[in-house]
Design a protein around this motif. Structure first.
Motif, mmCIF file in Angstrom:
data_model
loop_
_atom_site.group_PDB
_atom_site.id
_atom_site.type_symbol
_atom_site.label_atom_id
_atom_site.label_comp_id
_atom_site.label_asym_id
_atom_site.label_seq_id
_atom_site.Cartn_x
_atom_site.Cartn_y
_atom_site.Cartn_z
ATOM 1 N N SER A 64 23.262 29.369 -74.713
ATOM 2 C CA SER A 64 24.571 30.169 -74.877
ATOM 3 C C SER A 64 23.915 31.847 -75.317
ATOM 4 C CB SER A 64 25.663 29.160 -75.451
ATOM 5 O OG SER A 64 26.182 29.074 -74.899
ATOM 6 N N GLY A 65 23.356 31.766 -76.216
ATOM 7 C CA GLY A 65 22.932 33.188 -77.121
ATOM 8 C C GLY A 65 21.471 34.047 -75.919
ATOM 9 N N TRP A 66 20.916 32.593 -75.302
ATOM 10 C CA TRP A 66 19.077 33.397 -74.815
ATOM 11 C C TRP A 66 20.033 33.273 -73.797
ATOM 12 C CZ3 TRP A 66 14.562 34.920 -75.601
ATOM 13 C CH2 TRP A 66 14.327 35.323 -74.375
ATOM 14 N N HIS A 67 20.619 32.513 -73.039
ATOM 15 C CA HIS A 67 20.910 32.986 -71.669
ATOM 16 C C HIS A 67 22.755 34.301 -71.477
ATOM 17 C CE1 HIS A 67 22.365 32.564 -67.515
ATOM 18 N NE2 HIS A 67 23.133 32.204 -67.854
ATOM 19 N N THR A 102 12.723 27.267 -64.546
ATOM 20 C CA THR A 102 13.952 28.234 -63.727
ATOM 21 C C THR A 102 15.526 28.286 -64.494
ATOM 22 O OG1 THR A 102 12.526 27.576 -62.109
ATOM 23 C CG2 THR A 102 14.147 28.723 -61.312
ATOM 24 N N THR A 103 15.878 27.439 -64.397
ATOM 25 C CA THR A 103 17.280 26.910 -65.033
ATOM 26 C C THR A 103 17.592 26.714 -65.608
ATOM 27 O OG1 THR A 103 17.526 25.475 -63.594
ATOM 28 C CG2 THR A 103 18.166 27.147 -62.852
ATOM 29 N N SER A 104 16.611 26.140 -66.764
ATOM 30 C CA SER A 104 16.150 24.935 -68.286
ATOM 31 C C SER A 104 16.224 25.756 -69.229
ATOM 32 C CB SER A 104 16.418 23.491 -67.562
ATOM 33 O OG SER A 104 14.347 24.174 -67.380
ATOM 34 N N MET A 105 16.878 25.842 -70.567
ATOM 35 C CA MET A 105 16.606 25.552 -71.656
ATOM 36 C C MET A 105 15.894 24.834 -72.693
ATOM 37 S SD MET A 105 19.199 28.860 -72.014
ATOM 38 C CE MET A 105 20.337 27.768 -70.717
ATOM 39 N N ARG A 118 16.370 33.674 -68.309
ATOM 40 C CA ARG A 118 14.852 34.486 -68.650
ATOM 41 C C ARG A 118 13.902 33.753 -69.134
ATOM 42 N NH1 ARG A 118 16.437 37.362 -73.391
ATOM 43 N NH2 ARG A 118 18.108 36.007 -73.850
ATOM 44 N N THR A 119 13.045 34.116 -68.484
ATOM 45 C CA THR A 119 11.716 32.909 -69.154
ATOM 46 C C THR A 119 11.665 33.487 -70.855
ATOM 47 O OG1 THR A 119 10.405 32.935 -66.878
ATOM 48 C CG2 THR A 119 9.554 32.744 -69.072
ATOM 49 N N MET A 159 15.191 16.201 -78.653
ATOM 50 C CA MET A 159 15.098 17.182 -77.862
ATOM 51 C C MET A 159 16.154 17.389 -76.679
ATOM 52 S SD MET A 159 12.756 19.247 -77.099
ATOM 53 C CE MET A 159 10.805 19.160 -77.132
ATOM 54 N N ILE A 160 16.564 18.079 -76.178
ATOM 55 C CA ILE A 160 17.343 18.399 -75.588
ATOM 56 C C ILE A 160 17.315 19.099 -74.534
ATOM 57 C CG2 ILE A 160 19.003 19.484 -77.039
ATOM 58 C CD1 ILE A 160 21.402 18.121 -75.994
ATOM 59 N N VAL A 161 18.055 19.247 -72.815
ATOM 60 C CA VAL A 161 18.351 20.208 -71.925
ATOM 61 C C VAL A 161 19.342 21.012 -71.637
ATOM 62 C CG1 VAL A 161 17.223 20.601 -69.987
ATOM 63 C CG2 VAL A 161 15.622 19.060 -71.357
ATOM 64 N N PHE A 162 19.709 22.607 -71.749
ATOM 65 C CA PHE A 162 20.996 22.395 -71.484
ATOM 66 C C PHE A 162 20.560 24.117 -69.691
ATOM 67 C CE2 PHE A 162 22.134 22.225 -75.597
ATOM 68 C CZ PHE A 162 24.063 21.816 -74.735
ATOM 69 N N VAL A 163 21.116 23.827 -69.002
ATOM 70 C CA VAL A 163 21.452 24.662 -67.961
ATOM 71 C C VAL A 163 22.100 25.976 -67.757
ATOM 72 C CG1 VAL A 163 20.007 22.429 -66.157
ATOM 73 C CG2 VAL A 163 22.200 23.204 -66.941
ATOM 74 N N ALA A 164 21.681 26.429 -67.157
ATOM 75 C CA ALA A 164 22.790 28.179 -67.213
ATOM 76 C C ALA A 164 23.780 28.128 -66.001
ATOM 77 C CB ALA A 164 21.423 29.672 -67.124
ATOM 78 N N LEU A 165 24.864 28.760 -66.642
ATOM 79 C CA LEU A 165 25.970 27.917 -65.225
ATOM 80 C C LEU A 165 26.235 29.017 -64.644
ATOM 81 C CD1 LEU A 165 27.500 25.057 -65.815
ATOM 82 C CD2 LEU A 165 25.217 25.168 -64.750
#
Length: 326
Positions: free
Chosen positions: A204-207, A242-245, A284-285, A268-274
């Motif tokens: 959340s902080g990165w996105h 593209t949409t994942s962290m 952001r890359t 290892m866990i993957v979050f996506v931005a909404l």
């Protein structure tokens, strides 16, 4: 024909409560991981007839959210046994209680180890599949043993130090009595919820906006975590799509009187931005800066490749009567 006194399948049914909600308004991913662990534990204990510990949870894909007020069905089925280990496929399905129609929200594989009164692994009855789905899952579980070994070897080769420049957060707290499991240790599902919490902070902080867990893989439990331990949950961004962290999370614990912490769990866990309508949006890359950053980014790419190999192996869902559909 099943062996007497053994139970290869467990199904839990309940309502998703308001207290299960995350920041997006649907059930928090960490809560779903707790449900998976509890159901898997019940299945493992039913088969082994003794206390069991979570050793591994992998390939958890959150296909769709669970809504507050949904009826939830968490079904765990044994598909493979080693000497003391039990490989269990857990399916979480949910839907409107007024219709009873349930849709699969996630499915994953967990590995539990049976433990005797001396605290050491103890043999379990051998599982023999009796239908086509069980035979298919039995073979997949067998093939994935080598893939997991590859992932663990790659995980062990990675370095996480202050030389890394990626966004990172560290949560520190004491393991509370309310976190206890049936063996007097911290519940594996609780540890996975902590992992989800720490990763959510970083994502959340990165996105700078809404995020949600989409996938978790390679949750490896190395040692038990005790009530009263000082716990440190360290989450670090290692790769963006593209949409994942993609985030790597380490859980360490130890006696607060000494401050010495040992690794208990890695994931290892993957979050996506909404966006506000819960549609995926670009993030952001993140660009690696140090050599350590580059190595971790490459490691994440390797895990993505393994995940794709696993995806191609996954067969159809369990029969409708057992997958939760009505």
């Amino acid at each position: 024909m099943r062996m007497a006194g053994t139970q290869p399948e467990v199904t839990l049914r309940f309502m998703a409560a308001p207290t299960d909600a995350g920041l997006t308004g649907t059930v928090d991913g960490g809560r779903v991981l707790e449900w998976i662990d509890k159901s898997g534990y019940a299945c493992a204990v039913g088969w082994a007839g003794t206390y069991c510990v979570t050793a591994y949870v992998g390939n958890i894909k959150f296909a769709q959210p669970v809504r507050i007020g949904d009826i939830v069905e968490v079904q765990s089925r044994l598909v493979y046994t080693g000497r003391s280990s039990m490989h269990i496929v857990t399916t979480v399905a949910s839907g409107d209680p007024r219709t009873g129609d349930l849709t699969v929200a996630t499915q994953c594989l967990s590995i539990f180890v049976a433990v005797g009164t001396d605290g050491r692994p103890t043999p379990v009855p051998t599982f023999t599949p009796v239908d086509d789905w069980e035979r298919e899952q039995h073979e997949i579980a067998r093939k994935r043993i080598d893939l997991r070994a590859d992932i663990e070897a790659s995980m062990a080769d990675q370095v996480y130090s202050d030389a890394g420049t990626a966004p990172r957060t560290v949560l520190r707290f004491l393991a509370a009595p309310t976190d206890i499991n049936w063996g007097g240790k911290v519940h594996g599902g609780t540890v996975m919820r902590w992992i989800d919490d720490a990763a959510h902070v970083v994502a959340s902080g990165w996105h700078g906006g809404r995020t949600i867990a989409a996938y978790a893989g390679g949750v490896r439990f190395y040692r038990p975590l005790l009530i009263g331990d000082l716990v440190e949950v360290d989450a670090r961004l290692v790769h963006t799509g593209t949409t994942s962290m993609h985030l790597s999370v380490h859980v360490r614990s130890g006696d607060p009187k000494t401050g010495e912490l040992n690794l208990t769990t890695h994931c290892m866990i993957v979050f996506v931005a909404l966006d506000e309508q819960n549609h995926k949006v670009a993030v952001r890359t993140w660009e690696p800066v140090s050599e350590e950053d580059a190595a971790l980014d490459e490691h994440a790419r390797y895990v993505i490749g393994v995940r794709e190999r696993l995806r191609r192996q996954v067969p159809a869902d369990p029969p409708a009567s057992r997958a939760g559909a009505r």
